[in-house]
Design a protein around this motif. Structure first.
Motif, short mmCIF file in Angstrom:
data_model
loop_
_atom_site.label_atom_id
_atom_site.label_comp_id
_atom_site.label_asym_id
_atom_site.label_seq_id
_atom_site.Cartn_x
_atom_site.Cartn_y
_atom_site.Cartn_z
N LEU A 80 1.07 -1.05 -0.02
CA LEU A 80 -0.08 0.02 -0.09
C LEU A 80 1.03 1.05 0.01
CD1 LEU A 80 -2.75 1.38 0.27
CD2 LEU A 80 -2.55 1.15 2.81
N ARG A 81 0.74 2.02 -1.11
CA ARG A 81 1.52 3.12 -1.08
C ARG A 81 0.74 4.57 -0.97
NH1 ARG A 81 5.32 0.81 -0.68
NH2 ARG A 81 6.87 -0.16 -2.03
N PRO A 82 1.04 5.40 0.09
CA PRO A 82 0.48 6.55 0.26
C PRO A 82 0.97 7.63 -0.74
CG PRO A 82 2.45 6.40 1.53
CD PRO A 82 2.53 5.22 1.03
N LYS A 83 0.10 8.60 -0.89
CA LYS A 83 0.53 9.55 -1.91
C LYS A 83 1.59 10.34 -1.86
CE LYS A 83 -2.96 12.39 -2.81
NZ LYS A 83 -3.99 13.33 -3.50
N VAL A 84 1.82 11.04 -0.34
CA VAL A 84 3.03 11.71 -0.07
C VAL A 84 3.62 11.07 1.02
CG1 VAL A 84 3.66 13.87 0.96
CG2 VAL A 84 1.55 13.68 -0.61
N GLY A 85 5.24 11.06 1.02
CA GLY A 85 5.88 10.50 1.78
C GLY A 85 6.15 9.02 1.52
N LEU A 86 6.92 8.22 2.62
CA LEU A 86 7.38 7.05 2.72
C LEU A 86 6.43 6.24 3.42
CD1 LEU A 86 11.09 7.47 3.14
CD2 LEU A 86 9.97 6.69 1.13
N PRO A 87 5.94 4.99 2.71
CA PRO A 87 5.12 4.07 3.57
C PRO A 87 5.56 3.91 5.17
CG PRO A 87 5.97 2.98 1.76
CD PRO A 87 6.62 4.30 1.89
N GLY A 88 4.70 4.07 6.09
CA GLY A 88 5.17 3.88 7.58
C GLY A 88 4.16 2.70 8.09
N VAL A 89 4.24 2.80 9.41
CA VAL A 89 3.57 2.00 10.23
C VAL A 89 2.08 1.58 9.97
CG1 VAL A 89 3.04 1.15 12.66
CG2 VAL A 89 5.29 2.08 12.06
N LEU A 90 1.37 2.86 9.85
CA LEU A 90 0.09 2.67 9.63
C LEU A 90 -0.32 1.84 8.19
CD1 LEU A 90 -2.72 3.52 10.22
CD2 LEU A 90 -2.58 5.70 8.92
N GLU A 91 0.48 2.15 6.99
CA GLU A 91 0.49 1.51 5.77
C GLU A 91 0.74 -0.03 5.98
OE1 GLU A 91 1.85 4.55 5.86
OE2 GLU A 91 0.12 5.34 4.88
N ARG A 92 1.85 -0.22 6.84
CA ARG A 92 2.23 -1.62 6.89
C ARG A 92 1.07 -2.56 7.80
NH1 ARG A 92 5.34 -1.58 3.90
NH2 ARG A 92 7.72 -0.91 4.07
N SER A 93 0.46 -1.92 8.71
CA SER A 93 -0.56 -2.67 9.30
C SER A 93 -1.93 -2.71 8.54
CB SER A 93 -0.76 -1.87 10.59
OG SER A 93 -1.87 -0.90 10.33
N ILE A 146 1.46 -13.99 -5.96
CA ILE A 146 0.61 -12.81 -6.39
C ILE A 146 0.87 -11.56 -5.65
CG2 ILE A 146 -1.88 -12.22 -6.33
CD1 ILE A 146 -2.49 -15.40 -6.06
N SER A 147 1.01 -10.62 -6.35
CA SER A 147 1.52 -9.23 -5.82
C SER A 147 0.25 -8.04 -6.29
CB SER A 147 2.78 -8.58 -6.47
OG SER A 147 3.67 -9.65 -6.76
N LEU A 148 -0.38 -7.63 -5.17
CA LEU A 148 -1.27 -6.70 -5.17
C LEU A 148 -0.74 -5.27 -4.46
CD1 LEU A 148 -4.13 -6.09 -5.42
CD2 LEU A 148 -4.53 -6.43 -3.30
N VAL A 149 -0.61 -4.34 -5.78
CA VAL A 149 -0.15 -3.00 -5.30
C VAL A 149 -1.14 -2.03 -5.13
CG1 VAL A 149 1.52 -1.37 -5.93
CG2 VAL A 149 1.80 -3.62 -6.28
N LEU A 150 -1.26 -1.27 -4.05
CA LEU A 150 -2.49 -0.24 -4.17
C LEU A 150 -1.82 1.15 -3.95
CD1 LEU A 150 -4.02 -2.50 -1.62
CD2 LEU A 150 -5.61 -1.47 -3.31
N GLN A 151 -2.36 2.11 -4.47
CA GLN A 151 -1.88 3.55 -4.51
C GLN A 151 -3.15 4.34 -4.35
OE1 GLN A 151 1.32 4.94 -5.39
NE2 GLN A 151 0.22 6.88 -4.42
#
Lengths: 219, 468
Positions: free
Chosen positions: A64-77, A100-105
């Motif tokens: 899961l990739r956020p729009k701004v900044g690096l992925p953090g703990v919230l994205e990991r959870s 199977i890789s699922l990428v979310l932006q």
């Protein structure tokens, strides 16, 4: 504790979705709930790295990739929650030793982001044609301080809420696949939110059905 | 995910396609006046032209003044001419500074955000700019998350030069309090689908997002800085001097053939790449040549001329898109990504705001709770022995006993030993005994008689006696 509802009606924001909009991934979908939008791209089943492959089923990975900044703990959870939900429905045993890789932006965040990610993920799985045991959808409920339940809250409603509950509901018998809560609520309130979410899930599954039917209406 | 390498036969096919020129069927066209000797591009290859001196003269003095012309053009896989760009589509999000650019099938998302920070020490009156391009793992199968590849580094560097070194943004206007607070403008770009020419798509997305972005209004009174929310005062756009846009040229067959805006397949077989970033005032902002191609001066000059034409077209397109979005926001119409999804497409579907009937959730929930098993007995609050050690439930049978035994059987190395010792220590605590002699597990379990293996036992430290 009595829960008041707005005249017995909660409203979901306008939904839209587009399938197959990216040319490189095997399956892709963008899901919009009001102003919240998430783009999901899926690759798989494909060759897995030796270190990551599982001998009896497919290895599912969610990013899961956020729009701004690096992925953090919230994205990991959130990635873990999404992965567990997807693993519950994807028939991975049909594709052992694959990945199977699922990428979310995240395209924009205006409330109910996790449920939008869940919906986008399910649509991407459908678009890629992966074998699924059931569909799933995400519904977010916000419990206001006075006890009102709001479905699909906006960012402002989420901030003012006492508790935010997100459920992943499966299409077979509306069972709960995943639930995560932020804030405090009583057991009765949780059950009421869950019941409301299950009602909303019916509408969302109907939207899935209509989208996919429209997609394949000319073939 | 692994990237599929290009097979040799595909590589040969792509290079051959670029080399071969497709000959359009011949057609009759009038001579341009005045009447010159026709040496148009196709005539020498025209098979129907009569050969021989007398025949030529007769043909040239044809009273009908007609010339048989043929059109030749190289064959690109998507049917474009060698100087053609793919369709560019710009759409905006609901937030300010968010835009998505589609160059053919290459898709880039850009977002601008701002923050008040202390300035750089050697530039106390200038704002800070930060650019970042990320190749999302969904863009192509070979892109791994977190791996800093050469491609990513070179793209980032090129875009930084294009935006930062060209001074397209007025950094002096970003200063709030000199030496203390300035605006940091952060531009994040994400590549969502890789179909070639990431540079151009990213440069368009970046400059459009910067033009679209509005920063909060700020007022300074002495030492106090007040940042107004969007509700209090309208946000202010950034001060942009010019719009640098990059154009990429791919060279093939040692510089013989040139293609503008290469697709991903063409990029894989190209010899060299020339990127020229220019603004509509014909000022070159960045120029970079890479690859194994040697370019002549006149080739580069020709490329700059093509760039000027393309940049003018693209700038026009960007202005139109920005104007449309501005109008939609002003007139109160809906804006955002939802509007850019066209309802005409069969792959897109929309649903209006739906109501959900939540009339009897109370009863339903009550029924479920009544039917459910009563919750398990809640333990009393934990008993705190000493800081760091607590106990919940006295007299509960320790289930760690099983774990400890299996650990003992497996263990032959130091880690196993000290772990087993640690477990035993825990067991000691819960069983409420104070004998610490049991912490020593005794003889190490020797698995192999080899003299090469050196088994070193770390004796667990004596734990301080806990007072109950």
């Amino acid at each position: 504790m009595a829960v008041e509802l707005e005249g017995g009606q909660c409203r979901l924001r306008p939904f839209s979705c587009e399938l197959g909009l990216l040319s490189r991934p095997d399956g892709s979908a963008t899901f919009l709930q009001g102003d919240t939008s998430v783009l999901a791209g899926l690759y798989g089943p494909a060759e897995a790295k030796i270190s990551k492959e599982l001998p009896d089923r497919a290895a599912l990975e969610v990013l899961l990739r956020p729009k701004v900044g690096l992925p953090g703990v919230l994205e990991r959870s959130r990635e873990q929650l999404l992965r567990q939900t997807c693993e519950a429905v994807v028939l991975g045993v049909l594709h052992p030793r694959t990945a199977i890789s699922l990428v979310l932006q995240v395209l924009s965040d205006a409330g109910s982001l996790l449920s939008c990610c869940l919906n986008a993920a399910c649509m991407a799985l459908l678009d890629a044609g992966l074998p699924l045991a059931a569909l799933f959808c995400g519904v977010t409920c916000a419990l206001q301080p006075d006890g009102t339940i709001l479905l699909d809250p906006t960012a402002r409603q989420e901030q003012e809420a006492r508790a935010i509950l997100t459920f992943a509901i499966s299409s077979s018998e509306r069972k709960v696949l995943m639930s995560t809560t932020k804030g405090s609520c009583s057991v009765e309130e949780m059950q009421q939110c869950l019941a409301a979410a299950q009602r909303a899930a019916t509408t969302i599954f109907q939207f899935y059905r209509d989208s996919v039917r429209r997609r394949y209406s000319k073939s | 995910m692994k990237a599929t390498p290009l097979s040799n036969c595909e590589r040969r096919f792509l290079l051959r396609a670029i080399q071969e020129k497709k000959v359009h069927p011949p057609f009759l066209a009038p001579f341009p006046k005045p009447f010159p000797i026709p040496f148009s591009a196709g005539c020498s290859r025209d098979p129907s032209r009569p050969r021989g001196p007398i025949a030529c003269r007769a043909w040239r003095t044809n009273p009908l003044h007609m010339c048989v012309r043929v059109r030749v053009f190289p064959q690109r896989l998507d049917g474009r001419q060698c100087y053609d760009y793919r369709n560019i589509r710009v759409s905006f999000g609901a937030d300010r500074g968010c835009c998505m650019v589609e160059l053919g099938r290459t898709r880039v998302l850009a977002q601008v955000s701002c923050e008040l920070v202390p300035p750089k020490p050697n530039r106390p009156t200038e704002g800070v700019l930060f650019f970042n391009l990320e190749l999302s793992p969904m863009a192509a199968p070979g892109l791994e998350p977190g791996r800093q590849s050469e491609l990513l580094v070179s793209l980032n560097r090129l875009l930084e030069r294009c935006f930062r070194d060209s001074k397209c943004i007025d950094t002096e206007s970003l200063c709030v309090v000199a030496g203390e607070k300035v605006w940091q403008i952060r531009l994040d770009m994400h590549l969502l689908n890789h179909d070639g020419n990431i540079t151009d798509a990213a440069s368009i997305a970046g400059i459009v997002a910067l033009c679209h972005f509005h920063r909060p209004d700020v007022s300074v009174q002495g030492e106090e800085v007040t940042v107004y929310t969007p509700e209090e005062r309208d946000p202010v756009p950034l001060s942009i001097h010019h719009m640098p846009i990059s154009v990429s040229f791919a060279f093939f067959h040692q510089g013989t053939y040139l293609l503008v805006d290469p697709t991903e397949r063409e990029e894989r077989v190209m010899d060299g790449l020339l990127v020229i970033a220019m603004n509509k005032h014909h000022e070159i902002c960045t120029i970079q040549s890479s690859g194994v191609v040697v370019l002549l001066q006149e080739q580069i000059l020709r490329c700059t001329k093509i760039t000027a034409v393309k940049v003018a077209e693209i700038t026009e397109l960007i202005h139109k898109a920005l104007e449309n979005d501005q109008k939609a926001r002003k007139e109160g119409r809906k804006f955002g990504f939802a509007e850019s999804i066209s309802n005409q497409r069969i792959t897109a579907s929309k649903m209006e705001s739906a109501a959900v009937d939540t009339n009897d959730v109370e009863e339903e929930a009550g029924e479920i709770i009544a039917k459910a098993d009563p919750p398990s007995e809640v333990f009393a609050t934990p008993v705190l022995h000493t800081p760091g050690t607590a106990q919940i439930g006295e007299g509960v049978e320790s289930s760690w006993g099983d774990l400890e035994e299996s650990e003992k059987e497996e263990a032959a190395e130091e880690e196993g030993e000290s772990e087993a010792a640690a477990f035993e220590c825990e067991k000691v605590e819960t069983e409420d005994t104070s004998t610490l002699e049991e912490t020593k597990t005794g003889e190490p379990i020797v698995l192999s008689d080899s003299e090469e293996e050196d088994v070193v036992i770390l004796e667990p430290q004596e734990l301080p006696r806990k007072t109950r």
